[in-house]
Design an enzyme around this catalytic site. Structure first.
Site, mmCIF file in Angstrom:
data_model
loop_
_atom_site.group_PDB
_atom_site.id
_atom_site.type_symbol
_atom_site.label_atom_id
_atom_site.label_comp_id
_atom_site.label_asym_id
_atom_site.label_seq_id
_atom_site.Cartn_x
_atom_site.Cartn_y
_atom_site.Cartn_z
ATOM 1 N N LYS A 280 0.823 -1.211 0.000
ATOM 2 C CA LYS A 280 0.000 0.000 0.000
ATOM 3 C C LYS A 280 0.857 1.261 0.000
ATOM 4 O O LYS A 280 2.049 1.243 0.254
ATOM 5 C CB LYS A 280 -0.993 -0.045 1.157
ATOM 6 N N ARG A 315 -2.921 -10.707 4.729
ATOM 7 C CA ARG A 315 -3.319 -10.694 3.310
ATOM 8 C C ARG A 315 -2.194 -10.031 2.518
ATOM 9 O O ARG A 315 -1.944 -8.832 2.674
ATOM 10 C CB ARG A 315 -4.635 -9.938 3.151
#
Length: 339
Positions: A280, A315
């Site tokens: 991210k 994840r």
């Protein structure tokens, strides 16, 4: 005034006698940070915890889709989309999706998370029919190949989830925590499927425009507590609910860091915790990696920090690399090698 209790998670094999195992897992705690709104913070020994809080923090979590929660589990990301922020378009074709699924499993994925709608900042909603056409055939093909690994459907929509479960999925991962399509709760309840409830502030189209919180850690804890209660009211047992603080979904870099520092708080909800921080933007900002594909080292650092706070499901995009790092971390934490 409401008090919140964050266990100070440790991994040192030299565990004191008074320590308690966190969520029946691999980390322990002997102290807790008591927090209140307005900035009150104090450390307290585990012996001073209210009985119901101690129970929530220590009870062994039930298996999720057949996977025990006594060690960190890796959820491999498989985006069958043209526009996901990191790998959009790479696995849109069914053949490429199946090949990548095989590579994720070979690399050590415990779960596959298959998504047909990008929820990156600025992404537009995909019609349910199109999302179903992207995901259900891939799930069915994996099952036809004999792949037995648990499969998660990453969707906000009841119809998409229903088709995915019929095709062989085991778990529903809802980034909207039942607020986008409340009927999704009934689909999960009827199927007896575990459900991930994630926090997001706003829709993907607008969530990064100006996210604000009074206290990001406590606000998101309260939100998830409310969503867990809503799922329970819809017939989903708490033992089948997983919570996710939603890194990057309506959060600034500072918000993300505050959540990562305080992750162990979410164990007080009595559910397994999932973290999806892989590749991210804040990782690239801090780690000087403008391109998402170059953020594996920073993503692994975040994953290890989360596992050290007892987070049960990670994840990630880079499965093999994260698995290798976890094998070394677990060997250091437990004084034994685990396969």
């Amino acid at each position: 005034m409401t008090a919140y209790f964050r266990p100070i998670a440790r991994t040192d094999p030299a565990r004191p006698a008074e320590a308690r195992w966190l969520a029946g897992g691999w980390t322990w705690f002997s102290e807790v940070e008591e927090m209140t709104r307005g900035g009150g913070r104090r450390l307290m020994p585990v012996s001073d915890l209210p009985a119901e809080v101690l129970e929530a923090l220590t009870v062994r979590r039930a298996p999720v889709a057949g996977l025990t929660m006594d060690r960190p589990r890796l959820m491999g990301i498989l985006n069958v989309t043209p526009d996901s922020f990191s790998d959009g378009g790479l696995f849109e074709r069914p053949g490429a999706a199946l090949d990548h699924a095989g590579a994720l499993i070979a690399g050590g994925a415990d779960i596959l998370d298959i998504g047909g709608e990008s929820t990156r900042p600025g992404a537009r909603e995909v019609p349910a029919e199109e999302e179903t056409q992207r995901t259900a055939p891939v799930i069915a093909a994996l099952r036809a190949e004999g792949q037995g690994v648990p499969i998660s459907i990453d969707t906000r929509k009841a119809g998409v989830a229903r088709a995915a479960l019929a095709a062989g999925a085991d778990l529903v991962n809802d980034v909207a925590a039942l607020t986008f399509d409340p009927a999704l709760a009934g689909v999960a309840a009827e199927a007896g499927a575990p459900l991930v409830l994630m926090h997001a502030q706003g829709a993907p189209e607008t969530m990064q425009q100006d996210p604000r919180y009074d206290d990001v850690l406590l606000d998101i804890y309260d939100y998830l507590a409310e969503r867990v209660a809503a799922a329970e009211a819809a017939g989903i047992a708490r033992a089948r609910i997983v919570v996710d603080p939603g890194i990057g979904f309506g959060k600034t870099k500072e918000h993300n860091l505050a959540l990562l520092r305080g992750l162990s708080l979410f164990h007080a909800l009595g559910c397994p915790v999932l973290l999806g921080a892989s590749r991210k933007r804040f990782i690239g900002t801090i780690g000087n990696a403008p391109e998402a594909r170059d953020r594996a080292p920073g993503s692994i650092a975040v994953a290890l920090a989360a596992a050290a706070q007892g987070v049960q499901i990670l994840r990630v995009h880079d499965i093999a690399e994260t698995r290798q790092a976890l094998c070394l971390a677990e060997a250091l934490w437990t004084r034994e090698e685990r396969p």
